[in-house]
Write a protein that holds these residues in place. Structure first.
Motif, PDB file in Angstrom:
ATOM      1  N   GLN A  12       0.809  -1.187  -0.025  1.00 19.73           N
ATOM      2  CA  GLN A  12       0.070   0.122   0.094  1.00 19.73           C
ATOM      3  C   GLN A  12       0.657   1.250   0.096  1.00 19.73           C
ATOM      4  OE1 GLN A  12      -3.654  -0.207   2.622  1.00 19.73           O
ATOM      5  NE2 GLN A  12      -2.722  -2.197   3.177  1.00 19.73           N
ATOM      6  N   ILE A  13       1.914   1.137   0.690  1.00 18.74           N
ATOM      7  CA  ILE A  13       2.949   2.266   0.870  1.00 18.74           C
ATOM      8  C   ILE A  13       3.535   2.395  -0.562  1.00 18.74           C
ATOM      9  CG2 ILE A  13       5.005   3.434   1.716  1.00 18.74           C
ATOM     10  CD1 ILE A  13       4.253   1.802   4.359  1.00 18.74           C
ATOM     11  N   ALA A  14       4.014   1.384  -1.131  1.00 16.10           N
ATOM     12  CA  ALA A  14       4.427   1.602  -2.705  1.00 16.10           C
ATOM     13  C   ALA A  14       3.366   2.221  -3.627  1.00 16.10           C
ATOM     14  CB  ALA A  14       5.114   0.220  -2.913  1.00 16.10           C
ATOM     15  N   ASP A  15       2.416   1.652  -3.470  1.00 19.68           N
ATOM     16  CA  ASP A  15       1.092   1.992  -4.367  1.00 19.68           C
ATOM     17  C   ASP A  15       0.808   3.626  -4.372  1.00 19.68           C
ATOM     18  OD1 ASP A  15       0.899  -0.564  -5.363  1.00 19.68           O
ATOM     19  OD2 ASP A  15      -0.745  -0.896  -4.358  1.00 19.68           O
ATOM     20  N   ASN A  16       0.885   4.053  -3.051  1.00 15.86           N
ATOM     21  CA  ASN A  16       0.657   5.400  -2.546  1.00 15.86           C
ATOM     22  C   ASN A  16       1.680   6.296  -3.152  1.00 15.86           C
ATOM     23  OD1 ASN A  16       1.085   7.802  -0.503  1.00 15.86           O
ATOM     24  ND2 ASN A  16      -0.768   7.562  -0.690  1.00 15.86           N
ATOM     25  N   LEU A  17       3.080   5.925  -3.228  1.00 16.38           N
ATOM     26  CA  LEU A  17       4.216   6.742  -3.423  1.00 16.38           C
ATOM     27  C   LEU A  17       4.060   6.684  -4.972  1.00 16.38           C
ATOM     28  CD1 LEU A  17       6.857   5.425  -1.347  1.00 16.38           C
ATOM     29  CD2 LEU A  17       6.307   7.933  -1.651  1.00 16.38           C
ATOM     30  N   CYS A  18       3.717   5.637  -5.386  1.00 18.70           N
ATOM     31  CA  CYS A  18       3.423   5.512  -7.278  1.00 18.70           C
ATOM     32  C   CYS A  18       2.429   6.533  -7.611  1.00 18.70           C
ATOM     33  CB  CYS A  18       2.977   4.201  -7.675  1.00 18.70           C
ATOM     34  SG  CYS A  18       4.461   3.105  -7.671  1.00 18.70           S
ATOM     35  N   GLU A  19       1.199   6.655  -6.759  1.00 17.86           N
ATOM     36  CA  GLU A  19       0.211   7.542  -7.186  1.00 17.86           C
ATOM     37  C   GLU A  19       0.777   9.045  -6.861  1.00 17.86           C
ATOM     38  OE1 GLU A  19      -3.201   6.612  -4.698  1.00 17.86           O
ATOM     39  OE2 GLU A  19      -3.370   4.582  -5.586  1.00 17.86           O
ATOM     40  N   GLY A  67      23.901   7.959   1.154  1.00 15.11           N
ATOM     41  CA  GLY A  67      24.360   9.410   1.864  1.00 15.11           C
ATOM     42  C   GLY A  67      23.477  10.427   1.684  1.00 15.11           C
ATOM     43  N   ILE A  68      22.671  10.349   0.677  1.00 18.42           N
ATOM     44  CA  ILE A  68      21.905  11.508   0.164  1.00 18.42           C
ATOM     45  C   ILE A  68      20.489  11.233   0.305  1.00 18.42           C
ATOM     46  CG2 ILE A  68      21.397  13.162  -1.762  1.00 18.42           C
ATOM     47  CD1 ILE A  68      24.222  12.681  -2.848  1.00 18.42           C
ATOM     48  N   GLY A  69      19.968  10.348  -0.166  1.00 19.54           N
ATOM     49  CA  GLY A  69      18.461   9.621  -0.076  1.00 19.54           C
ATOM     50  C   GLY A  69      17.916   9.006  -1.131  1.00 19.54           C
ATOM     51  N   PHE A  70      16.669   8.895  -1.325  1.00 25.58           N
ATOM     52  CA  PHE A  70      15.937   8.352  -2.448  1.00 25.58           C
ATOM     53  C   PHE A  70      15.569   9.454  -3.480  1.00 25.58           C
ATOM     54  CE2 PHE A  70      15.906   4.944   0.645  1.00 25.58           C
ATOM     55  CZ  PHE A  70      16.174   3.676  -0.165  1.00 25.58           C
ATOM     56  N   PHE A  71      15.543   9.199  -4.646  1.00 24.78           N
ATOM     57  CA  PHE A  71      15.019   9.885  -5.734  1.00 24.78           C
ATOM     58  C   PHE A  71      14.070   9.092  -6.742  1.00 24.78           C
ATOM     59  CE2 PHE A  71      18.764  11.584  -3.877  1.00 24.78           C
ATOM     60  CZ  PHE A  71      18.488  13.032  -4.004  1.00 24.78           C
ATOM     61  N   VAL A  72      13.347   9.848  -7.150  1.00 19.27           N
ATOM     62  CA  VAL A  72      12.333   9.431  -8.400  1.00 19.27           C
ATOM     63  C   VAL A  72      13.312   9.313  -9.435  1.00 19.27           C
ATOM     64  CG1 VAL A  72      10.268   9.998  -9.528  1.00 19.27           C
ATOM     65  CG2 VAL A  72      10.389  10.592  -7.209  1.00 19.27           C
ATOM     66  N   ALA A  73      12.881   8.229 -10.207  1.00 16.86           N
ATOM     67  CA  ALA A  73      13.606   8.013 -11.422  1.00 16.86           C
ATOM     68  C   ALA A  73      13.085   8.849 -12.563  1.00 16.86           C
ATOM     69  CB  ALA A  73      13.645   6.708 -11.745  1.00 16.86           C
ATOM     70  N   ASP A  74      13.958   9.329 -13.531  1.00 15.53           N
ATOM     71  CA  ASP A  74      13.588   9.992 -14.634  1.00 15.53           C
ATOM     72  C   ASP A  74      12.452   9.579 -15.339  1.00 15.53           C
ATOM     73  OD1 ASP A  74      15.636  12.009 -13.909  1.00 15.53           O
ATOM     74  OD2 ASP A  74      17.070  11.228 -15.333  1.00 15.53           O
ATOM     75  N   ASP A  75      12.385   8.133 -15.687  1.00 20.12           N
ATOM     76  CA  ASP A  75      11.475   7.473 -16.387  1.00 20.12           C
ATOM     77  C   ASP A  75      10.301   7.008 -15.406  1.00 20.12           C
ATOM     78  OD1 ASP A  75      12.962   5.653 -15.910  1.00 20.12           O
ATOM     79  OD2 ASP A  75      12.999   4.412 -17.496  1.00 20.12           O
ATOM     80  N   ALA A  76      10.219   7.224 -14.224  1.00 16.59           N
ATOM     81  CA  ALA A  76       9.284   6.609 -13.323  1.00 16.59           C
ATOM     82  C   ALA A  76       7.941   6.779 -13.843  1.00 16.59           C
ATOM     83  CB  ALA A  76       9.414   7.250 -11.707  1.00 16.59           C
ATOM     84  N   THR A  77       7.580   7.832 -14.228  1.00 14.84           N
ATOM     85  CA  THR A  77       6.166   7.923 -14.542  1.00 14.84           C
ATOM     86  C   THR A  77       5.650   7.016 -15.589  1.00 14.84           C
ATOM     87  OG1 THR A  77       6.088  10.332 -14.246  1.00 14.84           O
ATOM     88  CG2 THR A  77       4.345   9.877 -15.523  1.00 14.84           C
ATOM     89  N   VAL A  79       7.231   4.120 -16.589  1.00 14.28           N
ATOM     90  CA  VAL A  79       7.352   2.825 -16.013  1.00 14.28           C
ATOM     91  C   VAL A  79       6.092   2.537 -14.996  1.00 14.28           C
ATOM     92  CG1 VAL A  79       8.652   1.393 -14.142  1.00 14.28           C
ATOM     93  CG2 VAL A  79       9.634   2.853 -15.745  1.00 14.28           C
ATOM     94  N   ILE A  80       5.381   3.413 -14.137  1.00 15.34           N
ATOM     95  CA  ILE A  80       4.377   3.169 -13.539  1.00 15.34           C
ATOM     96  C   ILE A  80       3.134   2.990 -14.350  1.00 15.34           C
ATOM     97  CG2 ILE A  80       2.903   4.232 -11.630  1.00 15.34           C
ATOM     98  CD1 ILE A  80       5.185   5.608 -10.534  1.00 15.34           C
ATOM     99  N   SER A  81       3.013   4.057 -15.191  1.00 13.00           N
ATOM    100  CA  SER A  81       1.971   3.826 -15.986  1.00 13.00           C
ATOM    101  C   SER A  81       1.848   2.597 -16.796  1.00 13.00           C
ATOM    102  CB  SER A  81       1.937   5.294 -17.023  1.00 13.00           C
ATOM    103  OG  SER A  81       1.789   6.315 -16.481  1.00 13.00           O
ATOM    104  N   ASP A  82       2.929   2.123 -17.417  1.00 14.91           N
ATOM    105  CA  ASP A  82       2.675   0.837 -18.231  1.00 14.91           C
ATOM    106  C   ASP A  82       2.532  -0.187 -17.271  1.00 14.91           C
ATOM    107  OD1 ASP A  82       3.644   2.349 -20.243  1.00 14.91           O
ATOM    108  OD2 ASP A  82       5.608   1.624 -20.358  1.00 14.91           O
ATOM    109  N   THR A  83       3.063  -0.143 -15.774  1.00 14.88           N
ATOM    110  CA  THR A  83       2.598  -1.219 -15.129  1.00 14.88           C
ATOM    111  C   THR A  83       1.133  -1.223 -14.651  1.00 14.88           C
ATOM    112  OG1 THR A  83       4.938  -1.281 -14.110  1.00 14.88           O
ATOM    113  CG2 THR A  83       3.340  -2.403 -12.731  1.00 14.88           C
ATOM    114  N   GLU A  84       0.627  -0.234 -14.485  1.00 14.10           N
ATOM    115  CA  GLU A  84      -0.699  -0.101 -14.116  1.00 14.10           C
ATOM    116  C   GLU A  84      -1.688  -0.172 -15.343  1.00 14.10           C
ATOM    117  OE1 GLU A  84      -1.919   0.542 -11.008  1.00 14.10           O
ATOM    118  OE2 GLU A  84       0.089  -0.078 -10.143  1.00 14.10           O
ATOM    119  N   ARG A  85      -1.255   0.220 -16.347  1.00 14.24           N
ATOM    120  CA  ARG A  85      -2.088  -0.158 -17.620  1.00 14.24           C
ATOM    121  C   ARG A  85      -2.395  -1.518 -17.814  1.00 14.24           C
ATOM    122  NH1 ARG A  85       0.721   3.760 -20.449  1.00 14.24           N
ATOM    123  NH2 ARG A  85      -0.388   5.649 -20.611  1.00 14.24           N
TER     124      ARG A  85
END
Length: 112
Positions: A12-19, A67-77, A79-85
Motif C-alpha cells: 500500500q505504501i509503494a502504491d501510494n508513492l506511485c500515485e 548518503g543523500i537519499g532516495f530519488f524518483v527515477a527520470d522515467d518513473a512516470t 514505468v508506473i503507467s505501463d505497469t498500471e495499464r
C-alpha cells in the motif's frame, strides 16, 4: 494514510508513492522522504517503509544515492503507467466487464 487490512502495508505504501509520482507531487529527479521521515509521517515502522522502497527500487521507479537519499527515477512516470495499464487490463477490466454483463449493462452504449 489509511490502510486496508486486505493488502500488505508495504505494498500500500509503494502504491501510494506511485500515485503521488503520477499526480506530480513527487517529480522525476526529485528527492522523496527518507525511510525514517516517511515512516514517522504515516505512522509505520521504518522497516516497512524500507521494504516498500526496495520494491520500488527493484521496479526502477526510485533509486538511492548513498548518503543523500532516495530519488524518483527520470522515467518513473512511464514505468508506473505501463505497469498500471497492464494490471488494469489483465486484472480489473475483466472483472468490470463480467459484472456489467451480469447486470445486463450494454457497454457499447457507454463507450464513445
Amino acid at each position: 494514510m489509511e490502510f486496508d487490512s486486505n493488502k500488505p502495508i508495504y505494498i500500500q505504501i509503494a502504491d501510494n508513492l506511485c500515485e503521488r509520482i503520477l499526480s506530480g507531487e513527487f517529480k522525476p529527479g526529485g528527492r522523496i522522504p527518507s525511510v525514517r521521515e516517511w515512516g514517522a509521517q504515516i505512522g509505520v515502522n521504518p522497516n516497512t517503509v524500507a521494504r516498500s522502497y526496495e520494491i520500488l527500487t527493484d521496479r526502477k521507479v526510485i533509486y538511492n544515492q548513498r548518503g543523500i537519499g532516495f530519488f524518483v527515477a527520470d522515467d518513473a512516470t512511464s514505468v508506473i503507467s505501463d505497469t498500471e495499464r497492464r494490471k488494469f487490463i489483465e486484472e480489473e477490466l475483466p472483472l468490470f466487464v463480467n459484472r456489467a454483463t451480469l447486470l445486463g449493462i450494454d457497454l457499447k452504449e457507454y463507450i464513445k
